[in-house]
Design an enzyme around this catalytic site. Structure first.
Site, mmCIF file in Angstrom:
data_model
loop_
_atom_site.group_PDB
_atom_site.id
_atom_site.type_symbol
_atom_site.label_atom_id
_atom_site.label_comp_id
_atom_site.label_asym_id
_atom_site.label_seq_id
_atom_site.Cartn_x
_atom_site.Cartn_y
_atom_site.Cartn_z
ATOM 1 N N SER A 1 -15.381 1.804 -1.305
ATOM 2 C CA SER A 1 -13.987 0.816 -0.498
ATOM 3 C C SER A 1 -13.031 2.011 -0.889
ATOM 4 O O SER A 1 -11.528 1.414 -0.324
ATOM 5 C CB SER A 1 -13.694 -0.427 -1.935
ATOM 6 O OG SER A 1 -13.171 0.411 -2.928
ATOM 7 N N TYR B 1 -14.805 2.452 7.141
ATOM 8 C CA TYR B 1 -15.084 1.240 5.906
ATOM 9 C C TYR B 1 -14.919 0.281 6.896
ATOM 10 O O TYR B 1 -15.986 -0.879 5.815
ATOM 11 C CB TYR B 1 -13.956 1.878 5.364
ATOM 12 C CG TYR B 1 -13.678 0.416 4.196
ATOM 13 C CD1 TYR B 1 -14.308 0.209 3.276
ATOM 14 C CD2 TYR B 1 -12.211 -0.565 4.404
ATOM 15 C CE1 TYR B 1 -14.433 -1.012 1.921
ATOM 16 C CE2 TYR B 1 -11.764 -1.670 2.738
ATOM 17 C CZ TYR B 1 -13.297 -2.260 1.922
ATOM 18 O OH TYR B 1 -12.946 -2.788 1.632
HETATM 19 N N1 UFG Z 1 1.560 4.007 0.166
HETATM 20 C C1 UFG Z 1 2.391 4.807 0.247
HETATM 21 N N2 UFG Z 1 2.243 5.714 -1.477
HETATM 22 C C2 UFG Z 1 0.879 5.490 -1.868
HETATM 23 C C3 UFG Z 1 -0.025 4.814 -1.085
HETATM 24 C C4 UFG Z 1 0.011 3.821 -0.614
HETATM 25 O O1 UFG Z 1 3.459 4.816 0.854
HETATM 26 O O2 UFG Z 1 1.066 7.031 -2.660
HETATM 27 C C5 UFG Z 1 1.589 2.666 0.968
HETATM 28 C C6 UFG Z 1 0.822 2.341 2.147
HETATM 29 O O3 UFG Z 1 0.839 3.530 3.175
HETATM 30 C C7 UFG Z 1 0.718 1.465 3.197
HETATM 31 C C8 UFG Z 1 0.878 1.223 1.369
HETATM 32 O O4 UFG Z 1 1.425 1.858 0.461
HETATM 33 O O5 UFG Z 1 1.409 1.544 3.539
HETATM 34 C C9 UFG Z 1 -0.613 -0.519 0.506
HETATM 35 O O6 UFG Z 1 -1.180 0.849 0.578
HETATM 36 P P1 UFG Z 1 -2.204 1.293 0.116
HETATM 37 O O7 UFG Z 1 -3.053 2.065 -0.582
HETATM 38 O O8 UFG Z 1 -2.424 -0.073 -1.661
HETATM 39 O O9 UFG Z 1 -3.817 -0.173 0.364
HETATM 40 P P2 UFG Z 1 -3.672 -0.664 1.846
HETATM 41 O O10 UFG Z 1 -3.186 -1.955 2.899
HETATM 42 O O11 UFG Z 1 -3.861 1.009 2.181
HETATM 43 O O12 UFG Z 1 -5.079 -0.866 1.154
HETATM 44 C C10 UFG Z 1 -5.828 -2.206 1.602
HETATM 45 C C11 UFG Z 1 -7.122 -2.573 0.893
HETATM 46 C C12 UFG Z 1 -7.888 -1.798 1.913
HETATM 47 C C13 UFG Z 1 -8.188 -1.972 2.840
HETATM 48 C C14 UFG Z 1 -6.896 -2.524 3.327
HETATM 49 C C15 UFG Z 1 -6.656 -3.582 4.593
HETATM 50 O O13 UFG Z 1 -6.884 -1.935 -0.784
HETATM 51 O O14 UFG Z 1 -9.618 -1.544 1.250
HETATM 52 O O15 UFG Z 1 -5.984 -3.118 2.173
HETATM 53 O O16 UFG Z 1 -6.556 -2.301 5.893
HETATM 54 F F1 UFG Z 1 -9.202 -1.670 3.884
#
Ligand code: UFG
Length: 317
Positions: free
Chosen positions: A74, A138
């Site tokens: 994931s 993914y």
């Molecule tokens: N972010 C940061 N710094 C970090 C980590 C994350 O600024 O160190 C930001 C990311 O850019 C994003 C937000 O925080 O804007 C959330 O990021 P996450 O990685 O927590 O989650 P995502 O939105 O990227 O991912 C989630 C799910 C995935 C799925 C995705 C769907 O965890 O499995 O949504 O688009 F694929």
């Protein structure tokens, strides 16, 4: 009901296993422990340490009436570098599981799909009839399984539900997020608060959002568990339903960091970095369909509550 939970040693799978047990179901977890943890499998559930590809003997033994399928790779970023693992585990593994089900005439399944199947949205909030144009392997691999379920419903009479999760967070039944490689914003922020890492990088402050940081739809894992219990009996044979699961409210990265500071009482130092490749500015779900058809309502929509529950469990560890 006698159910098999594939991936029940992972974060969401273990919480849903606990919810199923407390609802009186008989649960066997199938998990190869490649990313899950044996000690996350709730007491009362049996554990078969087996991969999806080798699931046939376990299903022949357990004879489940339904399967809940969480087992997957994931990580969006890794899926771009090692696509073979995503096609093999997520698509090949799911196909093997469906065939193991068919061999024992088990045709009811709830599948963990994702908002990543939609890719960059044209309109917000995202409804289930939005175009599916995943921007990473993914999301593409999960979408392939959604298509697989549609054809198994039509050809083989499966009763299937795909739940498309947005940003799952929080903790329930004492179980929270515990990834070897943590990439998610809330657990990373809590690791900084706990002193386990020095700071975190904010990936972009130049998005077209009110504070310039990305907006996501954080849904409490306990609300997600409720949705699985509602979805399990819902479809008839031959039916494949798709439901989005989110709070319907977006929170920015900055708002999440503010909530983490409020909950933990700790400073959370950040540095500003460039945008992360493939991050849409905003992802917010319309969950109108599951609300209307299954009566699902998130009981924990408050961001501070979600972060607080995650913090309580992280600290207990
Ligand atoms: N972010 C940061 N710094 C970090 C980590 C994350 O600024 O160190 C930001 C990311 O850019 C994003 C937000 O925080 O804007 C959330 O990021 P996450 O990685 O927590 O989650 P995502 O939105 O990227 O991912 C989630 C799910 C995935 C799925 C995705 C769907 O965890 O499995 O949504 O688009 F694929």
């Amino acid at each position: 009901m006698r159910v098999l939970v594939a991936g029940g040693a992972g974060y969401i799978g273990s919480v849903v296993t606990a919810a199923l047990l407390s609802d009186g179901h008989e649960v066997t977890v199938l998990d190869d422990l490649s990313t899950g943890h044996a000690d996350a499998v709730p007491e009362g559930a049996a554990l078969a340490e087996v991969s999806l590809h080798d699931s046939a003997p376990v299903l022949a033994d357990v004879r489940p009436e339904a399967v809940l399928h969480f087992a997957a790779r994931s990580l969006v970023g890794v899926s771009q570098q090692q696509p073979e693992d995503y096609w093999s585990t997520n698509v090949g593994g799911s196909l093997a599981l469906l065939e193991s089900m068919r061999a024992v005439d088990c045709r009811r399944i709830v599948f963990s799909s994702t908002a990543a199947t939609y890719g960059e949205p044209d309109a917000l909030p995202i409804r289930e009839d939005a175009p599916t144009r995943p921007t990473n392997t993914y999301g593409a691999s999960k979408l392939a399984v959604d298509h697989m379920l549609t054809s198994y419903a039509v050809a083989h009479g499966f009763a299937a539900v795909s739940l498309r999760y947005f940003n799952v967070a929080g903790a329930a039944f004492g179980l929270g997020e515990r990834h070897a490689t943590e990439t998610h914003l809330i657990p990373l922020a809590l690791q900084v608060a706990a002193g386990q890492r020095g700071s975190l990088t904010v990936f972009g402050r130049d998005y077209p959002t009110p504070d310039g940081t990305c907006i996501r739809d954080y849904v409490h894992v306990a609300d997600l568990a409720d949705a699985h219990l509602l979805a399990l009996p819902a479809p008839s044979a031959g039916e494949h339903r798709v439901y989005n699961l989110g709070n319907g409210t977006g929170f920015s990265v900055q708002e999440v960091l503010d909530a983490a500071r409020e909950v933990t009482g700790h400073a959370i130092p950040t540095t500003d970095g460039p945008r992360r490749a493939g991050d849409p500015a905003q992802l917010v779900a319309s969950s109108d369909r599951i609300r209307a058809e299954l009566g699902w309502t998130p009981r924990h929509p408050d961001l501070v509550g979600i972060v607080s529950d995650a913090w309580t469990v992280a600290q207990a560890r």
